[in-house]
Design a protein around this motif. Structure first.
Motif, mmCIF file in Angstrom:
data_model
loop_
_atom_site.group_PDB
_atom_site.id
_atom_site.type_symbol
_atom_site.label_atom_id
_atom_site.label_comp_id
_atom_site.label_asym_id
_atom_site.label_seq_id
_atom_site.Cartn_x
_atom_site.Cartn_y
_atom_site.Cartn_z
ATOM 1 N N MET A 1 0.820 -1.153 0.000
ATOM 2 C CA MET A 1 0.000 0.000 0.000
ATOM 3 C C MET A 1 0.875 1.230 0.000
ATOM 4 S SD MET A 1 -2.997 0.075 2.503
ATOM 5 C CE MET A 1 -4.232 1.059 2.624
ATOM 6 N N SER A 2 0.523 2.138 -0.839
ATOM 7 C CA SER A 2 1.340 3.345 -0.951
ATOM 8 C C SER A 2 0.805 4.414 -0.031
ATOM 9 C CB SER A 2 1.352 3.830 -2.400
ATOM 10 O OG SER A 2 0.076 4.333 -2.729
ATOM 11 N N GLN A 3 1.595 5.461 0.124
ATOM 12 C CA GLN A 3 1.205 6.567 0.996
ATOM 13 C C GLN A 3 0.006 7.327 0.443
ATOM 14 O OE1 GLN A 3 4.733 8.897 1.491
ATOM 15 N NE2 GLN A 3 5.040 8.070 3.546
ATOM 16 N N ASP A 5 -2.646 6.005 -0.869
ATOM 17 C CA ASP A 5 -3.888 5.307 -0.583
ATOM 18 C C ASP A 5 -4.363 5.454 0.863
ATOM 19 O OD1 ASP A 5 -3.932 4.427 -3.162
ATOM 20 O OD2 ASP A 5 -2.961 2.517 -2.710
ATOM 21 N N GLN A 6 -3.490 5.822 1.756
ATOM 22 C CA GLN A 6 -3.863 5.948 3.157
ATOM 23 C C GLN A 6 -4.610 7.267 3.397
ATOM 24 O OE1 GLN A 6 -0.327 5.640 5.464
ATOM 25 N NE2 GLN A 6 -0.116 3.439 5.110
ATOM 26 N N PRO A 7 -5.692 7.215 4.217
ATOM 27 C CA PRO A 7 -6.423 8.462 4.509
ATOM 28 C C PRO A 7 -5.552 9.394 5.343
ATOM 29 C CG PRO A 7 -7.329 6.635 5.783
ATOM 30 C CD PRO A 7 -6.295 6.055 4.876
ATOM 31 N N LYS A 8 -5.689 10.672 5.037
ATOM 32 C CA LYS A 8 -4.893 11.666 5.735
ATOM 33 C C LYS A 8 -5.467 11.864 7.138
ATOM 34 C CE LYS A 8 -3.074 16.287 5.273
ATOM 35 N NZ LYS A 8 -3.109 17.531 4.572
ATOM 36 N N GLN A 9 -4.650 11.783 8.152
ATOM 37 C CA GLN A 9 -5.070 11.965 9.527
ATOM 38 C C GLN A 9 -5.121 13.453 9.843
ATOM 39 O OE1 GLN A 9 -2.528 9.959 12.251
ATOM 40 N NE2 GLN A 9 -4.205 8.797 13.122
#
Length: 160
Positions: A1-3, A5-9
């Motif tokens: 998983m790339s950066q 694709d991760q939800p921004k906190q």
């Protein structure tokens, strides 16, 4: 998983804290102001202006009440179709004739609708046409017989 694709906190910043504290205290202050408004715009709860002065006449009022009870008179207060009727009878069931009769109409919760009305003689009783609003009413009747004997009576009625 790339950066990507991760939800921004999201960060909780000082601005968020000021907003939370402001909303919290704003809600408390608003509720207090609303309650203070209703408390000052409704019934004061004041029964007598000076309780000490009112208490000084207690023994006299008690003696007058005993004298009234000794008369053996029976009061009967009715309210029907906008007419207040008060009949006072002696111990033989005969109507007491009065030189003067009046009724003080009071709401138990506020003074805005309080009235003092004169009751006129009618068929052995005393009556007055007065339309009461729905709800609870305290009716204080004061009558002085032709012989000069005072008689007071209080009754709470509920008007539908």
């Amino acid at each position: 998983m790339s950066q990507l694709d991760q939800p921004k906190q999201r960060e909780f910043t000082g601005k968020h804290m000021i907003l939370v504290v402001g909303l919290f205290f704003g809600t408390i202050i608003t509720v207090n102001l609303i309650m203070a408004y209703f408390a000052t715009s409704s019934w004061t709860g004041l029964v007598v202006k000076n309780s000490y002065v009112a208490s000084q006449g207690f023994n006299e009022k008690l003696a007058a009440r005993r004298t009234q009870d000794a008369l053996g008179w029976t009061p009967n207060l009715t309210y029907q179709n906008g007419t207040i009727t008060y009949r006072l009878e002696n111990d033989q069931g005969e109507a007491i004739k009065a030189g003067f009769a009046e009724a003080e109409l009071k709401r138990p919760s506020h003074e805005r609708e309080d009235q003092l009305i004169t009751l006129l003689p009618k068929e052995g009783a005393y009556s007055a046409d007065y339309a009461l609003g729905s709800g609870a009413w305290d009716i204080f009747v004061s009558l002085t017989s032709e012989a000069g004997e005072p008689f007071t009576y209080r009754e709470r009625i509920i008007v539908q």
